[in-house]
Design a protein around this motif. Sequence first.
Motif, PDB file in Angstrom:
ATOM      1  N   ALA A   1       9.276   4.016  -2.663  1.00  0.00           N
ATOM      2  CA  ALA A   1       8.603   4.512  -3.866  1.00  0.00           C
ATOM      3  C   ALA A   1       9.008   5.951  -4.167  1.00  0.00           C
ATOM      4  CB  ALA A   1       7.088   4.410  -3.701  1.00  0.00           C
ATOM      5  N   SER A   2       9.241   6.745  -3.141  1.00  0.00           N
ATOM      6  CA  SER A   2       9.655   8.129  -3.367  1.00  0.00           C
ATOM      7  C   SER A   2      11.084   8.206  -3.870  1.00  0.00           C
ATOM      8  CB  SER A   2       9.556   8.933  -2.070  1.00  0.00           C
ATOM      9  OG  SER A   2       8.231   9.012  -1.652  1.00  0.00           O
ATOM     10  N   ALA A   3      11.911   7.309  -3.338  1.00  0.00           N
ATOM     11  CA  ALA A   3      13.336   7.399  -3.664  1.00  0.00           C
ATOM     12  C   ALA A   3      13.663   6.798  -5.020  1.00  0.00           C
ATOM     13  CB  ALA A   3      14.156   6.705  -2.578  1.00  0.00           C
TER      14      ALA A   3
ATOM     15  N   LEU B   1       0.836  -1.198   0.000  1.00  0.00           N
ATOM     16  CA  LEU B   1       0.000   0.000   0.000  1.00  0.00           C
ATOM     17  C   LEU B   1       0.877   1.257   0.000  1.00  0.00           C
ATOM     18  CD1 LEU B   1      -2.889   1.193   0.266  1.00  0.00           C
ATOM     19  CD2 LEU B   1      -2.538   1.160   2.736  1.00  0.00           C
ATOM     20  N   GLY B   2       1.868   1.256   0.877  1.00  0.00           N
ATOM     21  CA  GLY B   2       2.746   2.421   0.990  1.00  0.00           C
ATOM     22  C   GLY B   2       3.475   2.715  -0.305  1.00  0.00           C
ATOM     23  N   SER B   3       3.945   1.651  -0.960  1.00  0.00           N
ATOM     24  CA  SER B   3       4.701   1.926  -2.183  1.00  0.00           C
ATOM     25  C   SER B   3       3.782   2.266  -3.358  1.00  0.00           C
ATOM     26  CB  SER B   3       5.631   0.762  -2.520  1.00  0.00           C
ATOM     27  OG  SER B   3       4.910  -0.413  -2.649  1.00  0.00           O
ATOM     28  N   THR B   4       2.646   1.582  -3.475  1.00  0.00           N
ATOM     29  CA  THR B   4       1.806   1.875  -4.647  1.00  0.00           C
ATOM     30  C   THR B   4       1.072   3.204  -4.523  1.00  0.00           C
ATOM     31  OG1 THR B   4       0.042   0.518  -3.735  1.00  0.00           O
ATOM     32  CG2 THR B   4       1.425  -0.494  -5.408  1.00  0.00           C
TER      33      THR B   4
ATOM     34  N   ARG C   1      13.802   5.662  -8.917  1.00  0.00           N
ATOM     35  CA  ARG C   1      13.531   6.314 -10.197  1.00  0.00           C
ATOM     36  C   ARG C   1      12.681   5.430 -11.069  1.00  0.00           C
ATOM     37  NH1 ARG C   1      17.920   9.734 -12.863  1.00  0.00           N
ATOM     38  NH2 ARG C   1      18.111  11.401 -11.352  1.00  0.00           N
ATOM     39  N   LYS C   2      12.538   4.182 -10.654  1.00  0.00           N
ATOM     40  CA  LYS C   2      11.725   3.263 -11.444  1.00  0.00           C
ATOM     41  C   LYS C   2      10.475   2.895 -10.662  1.00  0.00           C
ATOM     42  CE  LYS C   2      15.676   1.207 -13.766  1.00  0.00           C
ATOM     43  NZ  LYS C   2      16.844   0.864 -12.963  1.00  0.00           N
ATOM     44  N   PRO C   3       9.377   3.597 -10.924  1.00  0.00           N
ATOM     45  CA  PRO C   3       8.166   3.361 -10.141  1.00  0.00           C
ATOM     46  C   PRO C   3       7.681   1.916 -10.216  1.00  0.00           C
ATOM     47  CG  PRO C   3       7.730   4.734 -12.062  1.00  0.00           C
ATOM     48  CD  PRO C   3       9.201   4.642 -11.925  1.00  0.00           C
ATOM     49  N   LYS C   4       7.994   1.230 -11.296  1.00  0.00           N
ATOM     50  CA  LYS C   4       7.540  -0.153 -11.445  1.00  0.00           C
ATOM     51  C   LYS C   4       8.155  -1.060 -10.391  1.00  0.00           C
ATOM     52  CE  LYS C   4       6.355  -0.835 -16.263  1.00  0.00           C
ATOM     53  NZ  LYS C   4       6.958  -1.085 -17.555  1.00  0.00           N
ATOM     54  N   SER C   5       9.381  -0.748  -9.993  1.00  0.00           N
ATOM     55  CA  SER C   5      10.078  -1.664  -9.100  1.00  0.00           C
ATOM     56  C   SER C   5       9.802  -1.359  -7.630  1.00  0.00           C
ATOM     57  CB  SER C   5      11.573  -1.609  -9.377  1.00  0.00           C
ATOM     58  OG  SER C   5      12.034  -0.290  -9.203  1.00  0.00           O
ATOM     59  N   ALA C   6       9.063  -0.277  -7.352  1.00  0.00           N
ATOM     60  CA  ALA C   6       8.879   0.147  -5.958  1.00  0.00           C
ATOM     61  C   ALA C   6       8.251  -0.949  -5.101  1.00  0.00           C
ATOM     62  CB  ALA C   6       8.044   1.413  -5.907  1.00  0.00           C
ATOM     63  N   ALA C   7       7.128  -1.512  -5.584  1.00  0.00           N
ATOM     64  CA  ALA C   7       6.415  -2.500  -4.774  1.00  0.00           C
ATOM     65  C   ALA C   7       7.246  -3.754  -4.573  1.00  0.00           C
ATOM     66  CB  ALA C   7       5.079  -2.843  -5.425  1.00  0.00           C
ATOM     67  N   SER C   8       7.917  -4.218  -5.636  1.00  0.00           N
ATOM     68  CA  SER C   8       8.692  -5.446  -5.500  1.00  0.00           C
ATOM     69  C   SER C   8       9.914  -5.233  -4.613  1.00  0.00           C
ATOM     70  CB  SER C   8       9.099  -5.989  -6.865  1.00  0.00           C
ATOM     71  OG  SER C   8       9.585  -4.978  -7.671  1.00  0.00           O
ATOM     72  N   LEU C   9      10.482  -4.026  -4.692  1.00  0.00           N
ATOM     73  CA  LEU C   9      11.637  -3.723  -3.847  1.00  0.00           C
ATOM     74  C   LEU C   9      11.236  -3.729  -2.367  1.00  0.00           C
ATOM     75  CD1 LEU C   9      14.502  -3.103  -4.768  1.00  0.00           C
ATOM     76  CD2 LEU C   9      14.032  -0.673  -4.432  1.00  0.00           C
ATOM     77  N   SER C  10      10.092  -3.103  -2.045  1.00  0.00           N
ATOM     78  CA  SER C  10       9.678  -3.087  -0.633  1.00  0.00           C
ATOM     79  C   SER C  10       9.336  -4.492  -0.154  1.00  0.00           C
ATOM     80  CB  SER C  10       8.490  -2.163  -0.382  1.00  0.00           C
ATOM     81  OG  SER C  10       8.169  -1.412  -1.484  1.00  0.00           O
TER      82      SER C  10
END
Lengths: 265, 294
Positions: free
Chosen positions: A179-181, A90-93, A183-192
């Motif tokens: 997600a804020s940090a 939720l936080g990242s998306t 540069r690739k918004p697609k990877s935000a959720a998988s990274l978290s």
Amino acid sequence: MNLFFRELKASRKSLILWCIGILLMVAGGMSKFGGISSSGQSMNELMGAMPKALQAIMGTGSLDISTAGGYYGVLFLYLMVMAAIHASMLGSTIVSKEELEKTAEFLLVKPISRNKVITWKLIAALVNVLLFNIVTFVSSAAAVEYYNDGKNLNGDIAILLAGMFILQLIFLFLGSAIASATRKPKSAASLSTAVLMGTFLLSIMIDMSTSIDFLKYLTPFKYFEAKQVMFGGGLEAVFLILSAAFILIFLFATYKFYKDKDMAV
Amino acid sequence: MSVIEISNLTKTYGKARGINNISFTVEEGEIFGFIGPNGAGKSTTIRTLLGLIYPTGGSAKIFGKDCIKYGSEIKKEIGYLPSEVFYYENMKVLDLLKYSASFYKKDCSKRMHELADILDLDLSKKIDDLSLGNRKKVGIIQGLLHEPKLIILDEPTSGLDPLMQQKFFDLLTEENKKGATILFSSHILSEVQKLCDRVAIIKEGEIVTLEKISTLKESTYKKFKIETAVSLDKEYFQIKGVNDLEEDRGTATFLFKGNVNSIMKKIAAIDIVNIWIDEPDLEEIFMHYYEKED
């Protein structure tokens, strides 16, 4: 405010699905206890005979699974994992979706500062996380009460869920910071989620081997364990302070990185 | 008063694309064209103006205020239509437009319905179900419903049919008459030519020229084609200002720049059958700026 309601509406469906998932998990999990409890003490002996690693993976450890409270303590580990996954995704998306859906060019050209955008988004996420927590609490209290024949455990469960709420906050803001940090918004959720899984695995490894016990400060899954919170001394001050520190750092990072970010459009 | 002042604006992404040292101003009440091919830096410039990305050098002011520092304040009076229109899934057009309007502290519903009528857009449909052109209409209404003082359009006509394009241009002209300043980016010259007062031509991240449309056309060549009864001496038209002279069995073609009288006297002195004098269109001028200097 308009942004807040928009976000609530957008996350409504997924929250409902998650809540159904939690209800099934609690109800299904506790109903297994109904089957086990009839066999009495033997279950504890069986678990005790298992290798320590297996006990760690199943999360039983020192918990007495012949009581409803002890059994719930085992189940709670999985509820924590679910809550953490929900919160971090939720936080990242909620942050990255404006870039993912390419609506940043809509939202950020409105007369609203980026700080306000983040504030309303995070408040909406907080409401989601809180509702998730309340649903978990109510269903847990009801399910444990149904099988419990000892003293009332509602108070213990409340403290446990307070711990879970802190865990949710940590992962919510971890997700938003990533997600804020990135540069690739697609990877935000998988990274978290990767960070989450890493800390979860670490917590299991700590259970398996006491020699790395000192690493417990690095994984929030060790902060609010049932065996400590329910059958030990409640919430520990050192973990509360660590949690507060993580929450503040992630929150600060979320605002800072989002403000300075080049939107990927 | 200058509505937009861009000074030495630079944005670099690593080594790749970006803009370099861009400066120009857009005056109040002007329709300003910003032309260049895809990837020249038009969108980058516009997105920097709107604070979607941050410049690595230089600055820009809108309504006299720094576009980053006072971003949320100046955006009250900006309407923006992005080149590609994307909206939240599962929203009806009306909900999206109401959501858009809710960011501005004024009642936009009347203007919203007016615009929908003009553009012939059904507000009850879901955005997901709309065609590209209809999505673009949503974007146009969304950009204009709060009656902004500055309208920024990034490649606005893609996806609109010619009839709708005309309605859209009429709408812009009308907004302009009411006092709105318009910045219009495009790679299609004819539409810029139709609408704009001044243009900046951008090439590989740098402004190549900045002219009034009228001067741009005046300061360039005229095309002459002359048919004569008898073959001429090949060197007859070779005077100052003549370029690309070609002579082929009684037909001479050349480009001329300079005092028209000198060439007219030359023409008057011979017996001609027919004559064509053409203004070059912007396309040709544009190509002139775009030919790689060799």
